[in-house]
Design a protein around this motif. Structure first.
Motif, PDB file in Angstrom:
ATOM      1  N   LYS A 304       0.837  -1.205   0.000  1.00  0.00           N
ATOM      2  CA  LYS A 304       0.000   0.000   0.000  1.00  0.00           C
ATOM      3  C   LYS A 304       0.872   1.254   0.000  1.00  0.00           C
ATOM      4  CE  LYS A 304      -2.493  -1.913   3.360  1.00  0.00           C
ATOM      5  NZ  LYS A 304      -3.314  -1.950   4.531  1.00  0.00           N
ATOM      6  N   ALA A 305       1.895   1.230   0.849  1.00  0.00           N
ATOM      7  CA  ALA A 305       2.783   2.392   0.908  1.00  0.00           C
ATOM      8  C   ALA A 305       3.527   2.541  -0.412  1.00  0.00           C
ATOM      9  CB  ALA A 305       3.773   2.224   2.054  1.00  0.00           C
ATOM     10  N   ASP A 306       3.911   1.420  -0.966  1.00  0.00           N
ATOM     11  CA  ASP A 306       4.599   1.424  -2.252  1.00  0.00           C
ATOM     12  C   ASP A 306       3.729   2.079  -3.316  1.00  0.00           C
ATOM     13  OD1 ASP A 306       7.003   0.779  -3.213  1.00  0.00           O
ATOM     14  OD2 ASP A 306       6.506  -1.289  -3.773  1.00  0.00           O
ATOM     15  N   ALA A 307       2.467   1.677  -3.303  1.00  0.00           N
ATOM     16  CA  ALA A 307       1.533   2.213  -4.294  1.00  0.00           C
ATOM     17  C   ALA A 307       1.351   3.717  -4.093  1.00  0.00           C
ATOM     18  CB  ALA A 307       0.183   1.502  -4.176  1.00  0.00           C
ATOM     19  N   THR A 359      -8.357   6.674  -2.598  1.00  0.00           N
ATOM     20  CA  THR A 359      -8.167   5.229  -2.357  1.00  0.00           C
ATOM     21  C   THR A 359      -7.007   4.897  -1.418  1.00  0.00           C
ATOM     22  OG1 THR A 359      -6.664   4.683  -4.147  1.00  0.00           O
ATOM     23  CG2 THR A 359      -9.017   4.702  -4.695  1.00  0.00           C
ATOM     24  N   HIS A 360      -6.253   5.914  -0.962  1.00  0.00           N
ATOM     25  CA  HIS A 360      -5.139   5.622  -0.055  1.00  0.00           C
ATOM     26  C   HIS A 360      -5.567   5.886   1.381  1.00  0.00           C
ATOM     27  CE1 HIS A 360      -2.432   5.159  -3.428  1.00  0.00           C
ATOM     28  NE2 HIS A 360      -2.996   6.247  -3.939  1.00  0.00           N
ATOM     29  N   HIS A 361      -5.312   4.926   2.248  1.00  0.00           N
ATOM     30  CA  HIS A 361      -5.718   5.058   3.638  1.00  0.00           C
ATOM     31  C   HIS A 361      -4.851   6.100   4.333  1.00  0.00           C
ATOM     32  CE1 HIS A 361      -6.553   3.987   7.824  1.00  0.00           C
ATOM     33  NE2 HIS A 361      -7.698   3.488   7.348  1.00  0.00           N
ATOM     34  N   ILE A 362      -5.459   6.799   5.260  1.00  0.00           N
ATOM     35  CA  ILE A 362      -4.717   7.879   5.932  1.00  0.00           C
ATOM     36  C   ILE A 362      -3.474   7.352   6.669  1.00  0.00           C
ATOM     37  CG2 ILE A 362      -6.120   7.780   8.048  1.00  0.00           C
ATOM     38  CD1 ILE A 362      -5.900  10.924   8.007  1.00  0.00           C
ATOM     39  N   ALA A 363      -3.572   6.104   7.156  1.00  0.00           N
ATOM     40  CA  ALA A 363      -2.420   5.526   7.863  1.00  0.00           C
ATOM     41  C   ALA A 363      -1.255   5.331   6.888  1.00  0.00           C
ATOM     42  CB  ALA A 363      -2.809   4.201   8.497  1.00  0.00           C
ATOM     43  N   THR A 364      -1.589   4.938   5.667  1.00  0.00           N
ATOM     44  CA  THR A 364      -0.531   4.768   4.661  1.00  0.00           C
ATOM     45  C   THR A 364       0.102   6.116   4.341  1.00  0.00           C
ATOM     46  OG1 THR A 364      -1.868   3.016   3.707  1.00  0.00           O
ATOM     47  CG2 THR A 364      -0.060   3.837   2.366  1.00  0.00           C
ATOM     48  N   ARG A 366       0.221   8.700   6.245  1.00  0.00           N
ATOM     49  CA  ARG A 366       1.038   9.118   7.399  1.00  0.00           C
ATOM     50  C   ARG A 366       2.387   8.407   7.395  1.00  0.00           C
ATOM     51  NH1 ARG A 366      -3.393   9.765  11.164  1.00  0.00           N
ATOM     52  NH2 ARG A 366      -3.661  12.028  11.300  1.00  0.00           N
ATOM     53  N   LYS A 367       2.326   7.139   7.106  1.00  0.00           N
ATOM     54  CA  LYS A 367       3.561   6.359   7.129  1.00  0.00           C
ATOM     55  C   LYS A 367       4.558   6.895   6.092  1.00  0.00           C
ATOM     56  CE  LYS A 367       5.195   1.650   6.499  1.00  0.00           C
ATOM     57  NZ  LYS A 367       4.847   0.268   6.645  1.00  0.00           N
ATOM     58  N   VAL A 368       4.059   7.131   4.897  1.00  0.00           N
ATOM     59  CA  VAL A 368       4.946   7.618   3.840  1.00  0.00           C
ATOM     60  C   VAL A 368       5.478   9.003   4.209  1.00  0.00           C
ATOM     61  CG1 VAL A 368       5.015   8.378   1.437  1.00  0.00           C
ATOM     62  CG2 VAL A 368       3.937   6.203   2.040  1.00  0.00           C
ATOM     63  N   ARG A 369       4.600   9.817   4.768  1.00  0.00           N
ATOM     64  CA  ARG A 369       5.040  11.155   5.184  1.00  0.00           C
ATOM     65  C   ARG A 369       6.172  11.045   6.214  1.00  0.00           C
ATOM     66  NH1 ARG A 369       3.938  14.204   9.729  1.00  0.00           N
ATOM     67  NH2 ARG A 369       4.243  16.431   9.429  1.00  0.00           N
ATOM     68  N   ASN A 370       5.981  10.127   7.147  1.00  0.00           N
ATOM     69  CA  ASN A 370       7.009   9.955   8.174  1.00  0.00           C
ATOM     70  C   ASN A 370       8.335   9.515   7.585  1.00  0.00           C
ATOM     71  OD1 ASN A 370       5.492  10.737  10.269  1.00  0.00           O
ATOM     72  ND2 ASN A 370       4.942   8.679  10.956  1.00  0.00           N
TER      73      ASN A 370
END
Ligand SMILES: Nc1ncnc2c1ncn2[C@@H]1O[C@H](COP(=O)(O)OP(=O)(O)OP(=O)(O)O)[C@@H](O)[C@H]1O
Ligand SMILES: [Mg+2]
Length: 652
Positions: A304-307, A359-364, A366-370
């Motif tokens: 998901k993060a990759d996408a 379509t991207h979950h907020i947790a994803t 956040r993770k990418v932002r981090n």
């Protein structure tokens, strides 16, 4: 050159039922006074009438030695001397002392039928014999020789150059080199420097153009490759014998990231006389997003993060982009991206539209932002918001040039990014055959740290495995060095066609990887003098000892003494220096007046643009980029965009 038939034999093959000669091993005796020692190459001329051309010639390398007399047991000697060692010397009869040697067969001529070694005279090898014994004749002569001098075989009072085959050292037949040995005495870094010089001088024309990318991972090690080092007469003699010119590298390009201030270079080559040719290595958001794998290491394989990173890379960066909450963005820098993230988070909260955005979950998200903020904080100076990036000259690599990338003081995450991007780019361009050269040697020191056998699966390790396993078809060749071979990933050392050992640690020699070596060879390795190496190469049936001259370049340690690194300059002086580098006519005071009261990021950005433009008149370009005297107000007040700070990953 010595005629191989002139000197008298130095020994004779013996074989007993207990110790027969075989096709791969034989024993021979010599006089007690002999020049033979472990590692010596010998020639056995077989029976047969030379007129009929029937003589079998066997070449061998000495792997062990024994001395004994006709005593049945030590007891006889003790009793004979009445238990007094002083009396033993007075004994009326001197016992015959035997010097017996074991040799491993290097080559038999003819190769077929393969037979036991004949029980004949043993001769020390000459230049010609060494070439034959090591099968170097196949690539030393002919229309297109591919021989690369590696050192001098020195034994038995003779000295002969030893060559590696470029097809097996640099591909395509085999490739890669690994060198190991204890710190300081094994001369690993020095050996690679010497060999690179030798390769640059002897890489055959028909194989095309070649360059090297050397990652400087330890202090000033590779910071002075363009400066001449101190050599002794013996070194010069060895250079001459090997037909290698004793000179530093002619074309060296240095790259180093900035320090966190964005203007002082993060390298030890900062002496005013030398810093001028260090290019900054600066990457922006685009360059980082291209290597998402580095951000998402193996521990968190996350499709998901990759996408989401792909989405940012393909759809958002450098494009006009509508965030869906009424805002339009053009994301070029990390700060722009942060603004977009904030709009998304605020927008989702205000609109109470749930947890997904496009379509991207907020947790994803956040993770990418981090992860992104993590990289821009930890690798400040390499990864920057301030203007265009500055990279290695992809597509414009020069023949016989060394590109030194100094990552010695870079955070491990930054090193990961540098390795990943540099190696991927090399691959990409070599695949397309548009790098500018046909082959690249990538030198990575301290493989214990970068490709350990155990430990986490870092991106650097993945890249090193990839070069080791697939590089040779592309002309991407890994030269790796480490103290303990047994601690490096097996597939990295296992794929090295050529293996070199300097002085070894005896604990290391006790590990299973060294079982094939005889005890005497192990002892020789454990006591190997500085400047001597043991080489394994696909053409050599047995490991061979060679001596090499000191590299003709300034040692890192001496370099920092002769060219002490400059202290970090204050911001304005550092900017002046960068501009003077681009254009010698730039007047320092003018620049200082110009940038007084300017925001540092604006100055850095103007500097980066000026660097990129390579304009004739750097100062004019810089002034234009800097804009009017009063800096324009930023799109958002600065306080409203907090600096990117890493936040621990929220769990899903
Ligand atoms: N051919 C040579 N003959 C004599 N001395 C040499 C030779 N090559 C290198 N040296 C000296 O040996 C020393 C150690 O060399 P080098 O730094 O290459 O070792 P290293 O194995 O890379 O060490 P480390 O593991 O600490 O990086 C240096 O001081 C160097 O000058
Ligand atoms: Mg070293």
């Amino acid at each position: 050159m010595i005629d191989r038939r002139d000197p008298p034999p130095i020994g004779r093959v013996v074989a007993t039922e207990q110790k027969p000669a075989t096709p791969h091993q034989f024993h021979f005796w010599t006089a007690n006074e002999t020049s033979i020692g472990i590692g010596a190459i010998v020639r056995v001329e077989g029976a047969g009438n030379r007129e009929q051309g029937a003589g079998r010639v066997v070449y061998g390398v000495v792997t062990d030695g024994f001395a004994y007399s006709d005593l049945a047991t030590p007891l006889h000697d003790v009793v004979g001397a009445e238990g007094d060692p002083a009396k033993a010397a007075d004994s009326p009869t001197v016992r015959q002392e035997i010097r017996l040697w074991t040799a491993a067969v290097l080559r038999q001529k003819p190769e077929e039928p393969l037979q036991p070694v004949p029980l004949r005279e043993v001769h020390v090898a000459s230049d010609v014999d060494v070439a034959q014994a090591l099968r170097m004749d196949a690539y030393l002569g002919g229309a297109q020789p591919t021989a690369i001098p590696v050192g001098l075989y020195t034994s038995g009072g003779l000295e002969a150059p030893v060559y590696l085959d470029a097809d097996f050292l640099l591909g395509p037949e085999a490739a890669h080199l690994n060198i190991s040995g204890v710190s300081g005495l094994a001369t690993k870094t020095s050996a690679v420097e010497f060999l690179l010089g030798s390769i640059f001088q002897h890489f055959p024309i028909h194989k095309g153009r070649i360059a090297a990318v050397c990652f400087n991972v330890k202090g000033p090690d590779l910071c002075f490759l363009d400066q001449p080092g101190a050599l002794e007469d013996e070194d010069r003699r060895r250079y001459e014998r090997l037909a290698v010119r004793a000179q530093p590298f002619e074309r060296v390009r240095y790259y180093a990231p900035f320090k966190a201030d964005g203007v002082n270079l993060n390298t030890l080559r900062t002496h005013p006389e030398l810093v001028g040719d260090v290019e900054p290595l600066v990457w922006g958001l685009r360059e980082v997003l291209d290597y998402a794998e580095v951000l998402l290491n193996r521990d968190d394989i996350d499709a998901k993060a990759d996408a989401f990173i792909d989405f940012l890379s393909d759809r958002v960066v450098d494009k006009e982009f509508d965030d869906g909450f009424g805002g339009t963005h053009r994301v070029v820098t990390f700060a722009d991206l942060e603004r977009l993230f904030r709009s998304i988070f605020d927008g989702l909260e205000l609109a109470a539209r749930g947890d997904t955005w496009r379509t991207h979950h907020i947790a994803t998200i956040r993770k990418v932002r981090n992860r992104l903020s993590n990289i821009s904080t930890r690798c400040k100076g390499l990864v920057t918001d301030d203007g265009p990036s500055n990279d290695l000259p992809w597509g414009r690599f020069e023949d016989r040039a060394v590109y030194v990338v100094d990552v010695a003081n870079v955070d491990p995450l930054g090193q990961d990014l540098v390795f990943a991007r540099a190696v991927s780019k090399l691959r990409e361009h070599l695949e397309r055959r548009d790098l500018g050269v046909d082959a690249v040697v990538v030198f990575v020191d301290e493989l214990n740290k970068y490709a350990p056998g155990d430990g986490p699966e870092t991106y650097v390790k993945k890249m090193l495995l990839d070069i080791s396993e697939r590089g040779r078809y592309l002309g991407l060749v890994l030269f790796g060095a480490e103290q303990f071979r047994s601690q490096v990933h097996r597939r990295v050392v296992g794929n090295a066609g050529t293996t070199v050992f300097g002085r070894m640690d005896s604990d290391e020699l006790a590990t299973p990887g060294y079982q094939v070596l005889s005890p005497a060879t192990k002892i020789k390795l454990a006591t190997l003098p500085i400047g001597e190496l043991m080489v394994r190469h696909p053409h050599f049936t047995q490991p061979i000892f060679v001596r090499f001259p000191r590299p003709a370049v300034l040692r890192g340690r001496d370099g920092v003494e002769r060219f002490p690194p400059a202290a970090d300059l204050p911001f304005d002086d550092a900017v002046v220096r960068q501009l003077v580098k681009l254009d010698r006519r730039v007047r320092p005071n003018l620049v200082k007046d110009l940038i007084a009261d300017r925001r540092e990021e604006d100055v850095r950005r103007a500097l980066a643009h000026t660097r990129q433009a390579r304009s004739q008149d750097a100062l004019a370009h810089f002034t234009k980029q800097l804009g009017g005297r009063v800096a324009a107000a930023p799109a958002l007040p600065r306080e409203s965009v907090p600096p990117l700070t890493p936040i621990s990953d929220e769990p899903y």
